[in-house]
Motif scaffolding. Sequence first.
Motif, PDB file in Angstrom:
ATOM      1  N   ILE A  99       0.830  -1.149   0.058  1.00  0.00           N
ATOM      2  CA  ILE A  99       0.034   0.143   0.078  1.00  0.00           C
ATOM      3  C   ILE A  99       0.892   1.060   0.008  1.00  0.00           C
ATOM      4  CG2 ILE A  99      -1.913  -1.041   1.349  1.00  0.00           C
ATOM      5  CD1 ILE A  99      -0.865   0.054   3.818  1.00  0.00           C
ATOM      6  N   ASP A 100       0.366   2.402  -0.248  1.00  0.00           N
ATOM      7  CA  ASP A 100       1.126   3.526  -0.375  1.00  0.00           C
ATOM      8  C   ASP A 100       0.398   4.497   0.884  1.00  0.00           C
ATOM      9  OD1 ASP A 100       2.693   3.311  -2.452  1.00  0.00           O
ATOM     10  OD2 ASP A 100       1.210   3.870  -3.837  1.00  0.00           O
ATOM     11  N   ILE A 101       1.306   4.422   1.960  1.00  0.00           N
ATOM     12  CA  ILE A 101       0.839   5.094   3.291  1.00  0.00           C
ATOM     13  C   ILE A 101       1.202   6.705   2.742  1.00  0.00           C
ATOM     14  CG2 ILE A 101       1.280   5.858   5.613  1.00  0.00           C
ATOM     15  CD1 ILE A 101       2.060   2.686   5.693  1.00  0.00           C
ATOM     16  N   GLU A 102      -0.009   7.614   2.895  1.00  0.00           N
ATOM     17  CA  GLU A 102       0.211   8.848   2.739  1.00  0.00           C
ATOM     18  C   GLU A 102       0.171   9.823   3.710  1.00  0.00           C
ATOM     19  OE1 GLU A 102      -0.197  10.200  -0.625  1.00  0.00           O
ATOM     20  OE2 GLU A 102      -0.260   8.188  -1.584  1.00  0.00           O
ATOM     21  N   GLY A 103      -0.164   9.288   4.839  1.00  0.00           N
ATOM     22  CA  GLY A 103      -0.345  10.004   6.083  1.00  0.00           C
ATOM     23  C   GLY A 103      -0.692   9.317   7.324  1.00  0.00           C
ATOM     24  N   LEU A 104       0.151   9.641   8.473  1.00  0.00           N
ATOM     25  CA  LEU A 104       0.005   9.017   9.761  1.00  0.00           C
ATOM     26  C   LEU A 104      -0.115  10.208  10.859  1.00  0.00           C
ATOM     27  CD1 LEU A 104       2.852   6.637   9.612  1.00  0.00           C
ATOM     28  CD2 LEU A 104       0.543   5.913   9.491  1.00  0.00           C
ATOM     29  N   ALA A 105      -1.373  10.331  11.207  1.00  0.00           N
ATOM     30  CA  ALA A 105      -1.731  11.401  12.019  1.00  0.00           C
ATOM     31  C   ALA A 105      -2.335  10.900  13.441  1.00  0.00           C
ATOM     32  CB  ALA A 105      -2.944  12.339  11.530  1.00  0.00           C
ATOM     33  N   ALA A 106      -1.708  11.362  14.287  1.00  0.00           N
ATOM     34  CA  ALA A 106      -2.096  11.193  15.685  1.00  0.00           C
ATOM     35  C   ALA A 106      -3.177  12.391  16.052  1.00  0.00           C
ATOM     36  CB  ALA A 106      -0.818  11.449  16.714  1.00  0.00           C
ATOM     37  N   VAL A 107      -4.051  11.589  16.870  1.00  0.00           N
ATOM     38  CA  VAL A 107      -5.526  12.395  16.953  1.00  0.00           C
ATOM     39  C   VAL A 107      -6.129  11.981  18.437  1.00  0.00           C
ATOM     40  CG1 VAL A 107      -6.071  12.354  14.447  1.00  0.00           C
ATOM     41  CG2 VAL A 107      -7.075  10.567  15.896  1.00  0.00           C
ATOM     42  N   THR A 108      -6.997  12.615  18.731  1.00  0.00           N
ATOM     43  CA  THR A 108      -7.788  12.464  20.061  1.00  0.00           C
ATOM     44  C   THR A 108      -8.851  11.504  19.872  1.00  0.00           C
ATOM     45  OG1 THR A 108      -9.243  14.219  19.567  1.00  0.00           O
ATOM     46  CG2 THR A 108      -7.211  14.679  20.976  1.00  0.00           C
ATOM     47  N   SER A 109      -9.544  11.111  20.744  1.00  0.00           N
ATOM     48  CA  SER A 109     -10.661  10.169  20.694  1.00  0.00           C
ATOM     49  C   SER A 109     -11.613  10.232  22.118  1.00  0.00           C
ATOM     50  CB  SER A 109     -10.198   8.782  20.717  1.00  0.00           C
ATOM     51  OG  SER A 109      -9.414   8.354  21.806  1.00  0.00           O
ATOM     52  N   ALA A 110     -12.662   9.541  22.047  1.00  0.00           N
ATOM     53  CA  ALA A 110     -13.571   9.446  23.388  1.00  0.00           C
ATOM     54  C   ALA A 110     -12.714   8.986  24.617  1.00  0.00           C
ATOM     55  CB  ALA A 110     -14.614   8.503  22.946  1.00  0.00           C
ATOM     56  N   SER A 111     -11.478   8.271  24.357  1.00  0.00           N
ATOM     57  CA  SER A 111     -10.772   7.647  25.617  1.00  0.00           C
ATOM     58  C   SER A 111      -9.507   8.473  25.727  1.00  0.00           C
ATOM     59  CB  SER A 111     -10.324   6.241  25.336  1.00  0.00           C
ATOM     60  OG  SER A 111     -11.579   5.522  25.310  1.00  0.00           O
ATOM     61  N   LEU A 112      -9.151   9.410  24.767  1.00  0.00           N
ATOM     62  CA  LEU A 112      -7.932  10.392  24.737  1.00  0.00           C
ATOM     63  C   LEU A 112      -8.433  11.572  24.315  1.00  0.00           C
ATOM     64  CD1 LEU A 112      -4.739  10.071  24.980  1.00  0.00           C
ATOM     65  CD2 LEU A 112      -4.809   9.985  22.749  1.00  0.00           C
ATOM     66  N   ARG A 113      -8.833  12.396  25.251  1.00  0.00           N
ATOM     67  CA  ARG A 113      -9.651  13.752  24.742  1.00  0.00           C
ATOM     68  C   ARG A 113      -8.674  15.085  24.883  1.00  0.00           C
ATOM     69  NH1 ARG A 113     -15.272  14.167  25.432  1.00  0.00           N
ATOM     70  NH2 ARG A 113     -16.019  11.898  25.662  1.00  0.00           N
ATOM     71  N   ASP A 114      -7.454  15.138  25.483  1.00  0.00           N
ATOM     72  CA  ASP A 114      -6.790  16.330  25.506  1.00  0.00           C
ATOM     73  C   ASP A 114      -5.151  16.207  25.000  1.00  0.00           C
ATOM     74  OD1 ASP A 114      -5.708  14.536  27.554  1.00  0.00           O
ATOM     75  OD2 ASP A 114      -6.453  16.178  29.039  1.00  0.00           O
ATOM     76  N   ARG A 115      -4.897  15.031  24.488  1.00  0.00           N
ATOM     77  CA  ARG A 115      -3.567  15.226  23.887  1.00  0.00           C
ATOM     78  C   ARG A 115      -3.404  14.029  22.629  1.00  0.00           C
ATOM     79  NH1 ARG A 115      -1.179  10.218  26.116  1.00  0.00           N
ATOM     80  NH2 ARG A 115      -2.304   9.475  27.845  1.00  0.00           N
ATOM     81  N   THR A 116      -2.612  14.260  21.910  1.00  0.00           N
ATOM     82  CA  THR A 116      -2.018  13.150  20.931  1.00  0.00           C
ATOM     83  C   THR A 116      -0.744  12.493  21.199  1.00  0.00           C
ATOM     84  OG1 THR A 116      -1.190  14.772  19.521  1.00  0.00           O
ATOM     85  CG2 THR A 116      -3.519  14.773  19.175  1.00  0.00           C
ATOM     86  N   ASN A 117      -0.450  11.653  20.354  1.00  0.00           N
ATOM     87  CA  ASN A 117       0.887  10.833  20.896  1.00  0.00           C
ATOM     88  C   ASN A 117       1.719  10.557  19.467  1.00  0.00           C
ATOM     89  OD1 ASN A 117       0.679  10.534  23.673  1.00  0.00           O
ATOM     90  ND2 ASN A 117      -1.035   9.314  23.266  1.00  0.00           N
ATOM     91  N   PRO A 118       2.229  11.664  18.749  1.00  0.00           N
ATOM     92  CA  PRO A 118       2.826  11.253  17.410  1.00  0.00           C
ATOM     93  C   PRO A 118       4.089  10.626  17.878  1.00  0.00           C
ATOM     94  CG  PRO A 118       3.117  13.508  18.177  1.00  0.00           C
ATOM     95  CD  PRO A 118       1.919  13.087  18.878  1.00  0.00           C
ATOM     96  N   GLU A 119       4.752  10.970  19.095  1.00  0.00           N
ATOM     97  CA  GLU A 119       6.042  10.235  19.309  1.00  0.00           C
ATOM     98  C   GLU A 119       5.980   8.422  19.318  1.00  0.00           C
ATOM     99  OE1 GLU A 119       3.667  10.746  23.042  1.00  0.00           O
ATOM    100  OE2 GLU A 119       4.222  12.332  21.432  1.00  0.00           O
ATOM    101  N   THR A 120       4.615   8.199  19.735  1.00  0.00           N
ATOM    102  CA  THR A 120       4.493   6.821  19.731  1.00  0.00           C
ATOM    103  C   THR A 120       4.587   6.071  18.358  1.00  0.00           C
ATOM    104  OG1 THR A 120       3.171   6.775  21.514  1.00  0.00           O
ATOM    105  CG2 THR A 120       2.818   4.850  20.472  1.00  0.00           C
ATOM    106  N   LEU A 121       4.075   6.952  17.310  1.00  0.00           N
ATOM    107  CA  LEU A 121       4.260   6.525  15.919  1.00  0.00           C
ATOM    108  C   LEU A 121       5.508   6.370  15.482  1.00  0.00           C
ATOM    109  CD1 LEU A 121       1.292   8.742  14.480  1.00  0.00           C
ATOM    110  CD2 LEU A 121       1.552   6.270  14.144  1.00  0.00           C
ATOM    111  N   ARG A 122       6.513   7.535  15.959  1.00  0.00           N
ATOM    112  CA  ARG A 122       7.837   7.530  15.622  1.00  0.00           C
ATOM    113  C   ARG A 122       8.467   6.248  16.132  1.00  0.00           C
ATOM    114  NH1 ARG A 122       6.699  13.154  15.302  1.00  0.00           N
ATOM    115  NH2 ARG A 122       7.100  13.870  13.095  1.00  0.00           N
ATOM    116  N   THR A 123       8.215   6.115  17.428  1.00  0.00           N
ATOM    117  CA  THR A 123       8.937   5.032  18.058  1.00  0.00           C
ATOM    118  C   THR A 123       8.639   3.567  17.174  1.00  0.00           C
ATOM    119  OG1 THR A 123       8.590   5.716  20.108  1.00  0.00           O
ATOM    120  CG2 THR A 123       9.030   3.476  20.016  1.00  0.00           C
TER     121      THR A 123
END
Length: 194
Positions: free
Chosen positions: A39-63
């Motif tokens: 597949i061609d990955i065009e983007g990986l975006a760290a977002v919030t959710s119902a269980s993660l309302r006030d922060r994102t974790n792009p560093e986890t993607l990078r790890t």
Amino acid sequence: PPLPDAFAKRNRVFVLTDIGNEPDDQMSVVRLLLYSDEIDIEGLAAVTSASLRDRTNPETLRTLIRAYGAVRPNLLKHAPGWPDPGQLDRLVTTGPTGWGLTAIDPTAPSPAAQALIQAVDKPDRRPLWVSIWGGANVLAEALQIVKRSRSAAALDAFIARLRVYAISDQDDAGPWIRRSFAALQYVVSPSASY
């Protein structure tokens, strides 16, 4: 109904993930990376959710991308086409650090919304699949920006290039998108009423 998409050997994918909230998205990203030769990955975006309302974790993607980089030489022994980890790292962005529609500001767009718009606008005939593993406010933000800045015909063309698959509604943006952009191809199993 829209016509079926033409066959594409490699689909284009842009992932919105509330990674770092619980282990499921880390596992999903590992699986995604193990299919990244197909597949061609065009983007990986760290977002919030119902269980993660006030922060994102792009560093986890990078790890996880660094871990993928460590095994990539072995993967290349078995098949070609594995993307460079540096290229994948450059695709990591972040959405608003608040929950749902109240967190977005189309006049000051998040890096993820900007990256999503650029991916849709890329001169590529294949549609862009947006895979939502968290909240959908980045997609809502991108759609608001395009609606405010382009003609109705250009907005329709933008929407026609999108295919959305959401695991569930994890903020109020998904239901709003489906109500506001009825022509958007959006597959979801709603799990809450927002």
